[in-house]
Write a protein that holds these residues in place. Structure first.
Motif, PDB file in Angstrom:
ATOM      1  N   ALA A  20       0.995  -1.164   0.179  1.00  0.00           N
ATOM      2  CA  ALA A  20       0.111  -0.038   0.015  1.00  0.00           C
ATOM      3  C   ALA A  20       0.848   1.286  -0.025  1.00  0.00           C
ATOM      4  O   ALA A  20       0.558   2.224  -0.640  1.00  0.00           O
ATOM      5  N   SER A  24       1.227   4.252  -3.019  1.00  0.00           N
ATOM      6  CA  SER A  24       0.984   5.482  -2.687  1.00  0.00           C
ATOM      7  C   SER A  24       2.058   6.433  -2.486  1.00  0.00           C
ATOM      8  O   SER A  24       1.929   7.269  -1.699  1.00  0.00           O
ATOM      9  N   GLU A  26       2.667   9.025  -4.658  1.00  0.00           N
ATOM     10  CA  GLU A  26       2.577  10.074  -5.209  1.00  0.00           C
ATOM     11  C   GLU A  26       2.118  11.113  -4.105  1.00  0.00           C
ATOM     12  O   GLU A  26       1.417  10.614  -3.344  1.00  0.00           O
ATOM     13  N   PHE A  29      -1.812  11.483  -2.909  1.00  0.00           N
ATOM     14  CA  PHE A  29      -2.170  10.531  -1.616  1.00  0.00           C
ATOM     15  C   PHE A  29      -1.866  11.376  -0.363  1.00  0.00           C
ATOM     16  O   PHE A  29      -0.959  11.858  -0.084  1.00  0.00           O
ATOM     17  N   ASP A  33      -3.143   9.595   5.535  1.00  0.00           N
ATOM     18  CA  ASP A  33      -3.185   8.034   5.515  1.00  0.00           C
ATOM     19  C   ASP A  33      -2.116   7.424   5.200  1.00  0.00           C
ATOM     20  O   ASP A  33      -1.594   6.299   5.663  1.00  0.00           O
ATOM     21  N   TRP A  34      -0.881   7.997   4.502  1.00  0.00           N
ATOM     22  CA  TRP A  34       0.087   7.374   4.294  1.00  0.00           C
ATOM     23  C   TRP A  34       0.950   7.260   5.528  1.00  0.00           C
ATOM     24  O   TRP A  34       1.440   5.997   5.851  1.00  0.00           O
TER      25      TRP A  34
END
Length: 123
Positions: A20, A24, A26, A29, A33-34
């Motif tokens: 995940a 993500s 980039e 994103f 959340d990252w």
């Protein structure tokens, strides 16, 4: 189940988190959340280290506490992911990442590979 098997199960979940994170990278994103996924990956790796030592990890999420229990010294940027465990999930940000995503991902992958090697040695 032997400690090495339990630790390997935790790392299987970490593999999912790493995928995940890779997908993500980039900047579009959301950092919150990252960062949360990154924090979860580090937490599970530390708990795998604790399990490998035949100890029971606590049901807490504090990376500094878990690293101490695992006997590991972590990159400060990884410890700074702690903000994403709770604050970034329930409070209005912004919550910038403590380092570039690529750096954090490399550090998490290195931590996981070291743990994997320890698991293989224990089997």
């Amino acid at each position: 189940m032997p400690p090495a098997e339990d630790a390997a199960l935790l790392l299987a979940i970490v593999q999912r988190h790493l995928k995940a994170l890779e997908l993500s990278l980039e900047s579009a994103f959301p950092e919150e959340d990252w960062g949360f996924t990154a924090q979860q990956a580090v937490e599970k790796i530390l708990k795998a280290w604790i399990v490998l030592a035949d100890a029971r990890p606590p049901r807490r999420h504090d990376l500094t506490e878990l690293a101490a229990m695992a006997g590991l010294s972590l990159d400060p940027a990884l410890l700074d992911l702690q903000t994403f465990a709770v604050e970034a999930r329930y409070e209005e940000g912004p919550f910038p990442l403590p380092a570039p995503r690529e750096h954090l991902l490399r550090e998490i992958e290195a931590l996981m590979h070291t743990c994997q090697a320890a698991i293989k040695a224990a089997e």
